[in-house]
Design a protein around this motif. Structure first.
Motif, short mmCIF file in Angstrom:
data_model
loop_
_atom_site.label_atom_id
_atom_site.label_comp_id
_atom_site.label_asym_id
_atom_site.label_seq_id
_atom_site.Cartn_x
_atom_site.Cartn_y
_atom_site.Cartn_z
N PRO A 103 36.08 46.51 37.00
CA PRO A 103 35.36 45.42 36.56
C PRO A 103 34.19 45.27 37.51
N THR A 104 34.25 45.82 38.59
CA THR A 104 33.14 45.70 39.70
C THR A 104 32.15 46.76 39.62
N SER A 105 32.13 47.53 38.47
CA SER A 105 31.13 48.63 38.48
C SER A 105 29.74 47.87 38.48
N ALA B 41 46.90 39.79 41.92
CA ALA B 41 47.06 39.46 43.26
C ALA B 41 46.06 39.79 43.92
N ALA B 42 45.75 41.28 43.93
CA ALA B 42 44.71 41.78 44.72
C ALA B 42 43.28 41.33 44.51
N GLU B 43 42.83 41.18 43.16
CA GLU B 43 41.46 40.93 42.98
C GLU B 43 41.10 39.49 42.83
N GLY C 47 41.40 36.50 44.25
CA GLY C 47 41.09 35.97 45.40
C GLY C 47 39.34 36.23 45.67
N GLU C 48 38.93 37.31 45.23
CA GLU C 48 37.72 37.77 45.61
C GLU C 48 37.00 38.02 44.55
N THR C 49 36.97 36.91 43.35
CA THR C 49 36.12 37.02 42.36
C THR C 49 35.52 35.59 42.16
N ALA C 50 34.25 35.52 42.01
CA ALA C 50 33.58 34.18 41.68
C ALA C 50 34.17 33.66 40.61
N ALA C 51 34.36 32.17 40.78
CA ALA C 51 35.07 31.56 39.53
C ALA C 51 34.23 31.48 38.22
N HIS D 196 34.75 39.16 35.45
CA HIS D 196 36.01 39.49 36.23
C HIS D 196 37.00 38.55 36.18
#
Lengths: 265, 317
Positions: free
Chosen positions: B68-70, B259-261, B263-267, B271
């Motif tokens: 998803p972050t490519s 769980a891992a991802e 917290g680090e994505t923009a609402a 993604h």
């Protein structure tokens, strides 16, 4: 209370800054949380943090998102970090090139076993390379992709994606077959860091604070703090202090390169 | 109003307490429905943008590429994540079904007195161990153990996570399976023993078939537990996008990915919405599993009532 959140690479030094600052100015408390650069940037976009720490630059799309929410991110470079390559101490490998790393980590790469690097690793009977990487929104992950794989290349799937800078070092320490990348400041006595070479006949440079300062280490990156709009009041004072000689000596002591020449003796 | 009716209308403190308690209990019961509906509406709303705009059925269920972050080609294939969750849960069931059924049969049918009570308490204590502690056991004890025993490059894999998850699911399965055995009327056992059956014959030929639906329900709830577990799987599975071909492959679970991802994505980003789509999928699967377990439990009760009536009537004239 200043809310400071983000980069896992920076979390230890951010904590040290906060503690030192609390002793210096008992009136101002700084609450530091880790979680990764993406966490800090997401918090900056959502407007829930005063200072976001990041080990990568904010993307244009992220800056747009933040502006859309009324937060204009202002960038400060607070230091530099050498991104070290870690292997098990029993691993005889002493040097590695960026091209070799790309062939291992990059999509379409063809390196799967240690014998392809010409080394035999004691304790790793299967010869298989255990690739250790980071979760896909970590700043370290994004920087490694840009610096080693290039803009248009993705990571090869199947790496073990750890959730923190320290977890990478921990796993490599306990796994003879493993190789991983993480901030130089997370090095311990139980892992080995091969020197890194750019190109076939470039100099092989070991990661260190000095090689990150003089720019000779090929994968050193700037570390950032972002504020929402030009900082004012206590946040301004805190940022100024972080960038002062006093603040820069703390980042130096923690194993990172300061922004410029400072005398910390 | 007549004297008699007035005397019968006793609206004293006890009457009011009765009313208030009824309303409180009703609210408690309804809140479960409100919460589950609220959660479903929330995750559906957060994931809706992705489901309607970007969702590609063939990519989501057919491709293992979760990138998803490519920077130039983000893809959202969940096949490897689904395979990871399924393989870990499957192995967990292989570990926990024999253990928990054995424990339930021993506690329910063979153990007596102090042994039985002690075992029940211990099994319930096992359920109280936090999942992060299980994950830590997987990371620091099982990992080196698996590397040494099987001579594999890394010990964070399906085997590690499956065993950990099996041990985590066993207590709840034991408790429910034991309840199912207890629900079999004693008249069944007495009838079988009267015909000369040994205790094992009674258990194996009479009690287990009669409790079958309850035991299936216990197993299904264990599967649901395994599907939803996050922290321990994140720590013990290796968190690696992979279609597993052996128990020694590292995998990544759906829950661990969220769980891992998250917290680090923009609402609101693609993604973020894709992660909520994984959440919708997980919700639907666990819902289906729990629903199936419920159907089995009900089926068992109905059958027993139908069959149980006649022998019970003749046994107690």
């Amino acid at each position: 209370m200043i809310q400071n959140k983000g980069s896992d690479t920076l979390v230890n030094v951010a904590q040290a800054w906060a503690e030192e600052y609390a002793a210096l100015r008992p009136g101002t408390a700084v609450a530091v949380t880790g979680g990764g650069s993406g966490t800090g940037i997401a918090a900056m976009i959502n407007g829930t943090v005063d200072i976001a720490n990041s080990s990568r630059k904010m993307k244009d799309s992220e800056i747009e998102l933040a502006r859309g929410n009324g937060n204009e991110p202002i960038e400060f470079v607070v230091g530099y970090d050498a991104l070290a390559v870690y292997v098990h101490p029993d691993n005889p490998m002493d040097e590695i090139s960026l091209e070799q790393l790309a062939a291992l980590y990059g999509e379409g790469g063809d390196i799967d076993s240690w014998s392809q690097y010409g080394v035999e690793v004691p304790g790793c009977g299967s010869d298989e390379i255990v690739r250790v990487s980071r979760q896909n929104n970590s700043g370290t992950y994004v920087y490694f992709r840009e610096a080693v794989l290039g803009d248009r290349r993705d990571f090869r799937l199947g790496s073990r994606d750890m959730h923190g800078s320290k977890d990478v070092v921990d796993l490599v320490e306990n796994t003879p077959c493993a190789i991983g990348y993480s901030g130089f400041a997370y090095a311990t006595d139980h892992v080995k860091m091969p020197c890194v070479r750019k190109g076939e006949d470039g100099d092989c440079v070991s990661p260190s604070v000095d090689s990150a300062i003089d720019g000779s280490y090929p994968i050193a990156r700037p570390l950032f703090m972002y504020t929402s709009g030009q900082p004012e009041g206590v946040i301004r004072e805190y940022i100024d202090w972080v960038l002062s000689d006093e603040g820069q000596c703390i980042i130096y002591e923690k194993g990172y390169a300061p922004r410029g020449d400072v005398d910390c003796s | 109003m007549s004297e008699v009716a007035h005397a019968a209308d006793r609206r004293d403190a006890a009457w009011w307490i009765d009313r208030v308690v009824q309303i409180l209990v009703l609210a408690g019961g309804l809140s479960a429905i409100v919460f589950i509906a609220g959660i479903f509406v929330f995750i559906t709303r957060e994931g809706a943008g992705f489901v309607f705009d970007r969702f590609d059925f063939r990519e989501f269920f057919g491709s293992p590429r979760w990138t998803p972050t490519s920077s130039h080609n983000p893809t959202y294939g969940a096949l490897a994540l689904i395979a990871g969750t399924a393989s870990v849960t499957g192995l967990a069931m292989v570990v926990s079904v024999p253990f928990s059924l054995g424990a339930a049969i021993y506690i329910g049918e063979f153990a007596t007195g102090r042994v039985r009570e002690t075992l029940k308490v211990l099994v319930e204590l096992l359920a109280a161990i936090p999942s992060v502690v299980w994950g830590f056991i997987g990371l620091s004890i099982m990992n080196p153990l698996i590397i040494q025993t099987f001579d594999v490059p890394v010990g964070l894999n399906v085997l590690n996570a499956g065993v950990i998850l099996g041990l985590m699911a066993a207590p709840i399965m034991t408790t429910i399976a034991e309840d199912a055995l207890k629900a079999v009327p004693d008249t069944y056992r007495e009838a079988a023993e009267a015909m000369g059956a040994t205790r094992w014959q009674v258990t194996f030929k009479v009690v287990l078939p009669a409790a079958r639906n309850g035991l299936v329900a216990a197993t299904l709830l264990g599967v649901g537990r395994g599907f939803g577990e996050t922290m321990a799987v994140l720590m013990a599975s290796g968190h690696s996008i992979n279609l597993p071909t052996s128990p020694f492959d590292s995998v990544r679970a759906l829950t661990a990915t969220i769980a891992a991802e998250l917290g680090e994505t923009a609402a609101g980003s693609d993604h973020y919405q894709a992660l909520f789509t994984l959440g919708i999928f997980l919700f639907l699967v666990t819902f289906a599993i729990n629903f199936a377990a419920d159907v089995f439990v009900r089926g068992g009760q109905r059958k027993r009532r139908r069959r149980g009536r006649r022998p019970a009537a003749s046994a107690n004239p």
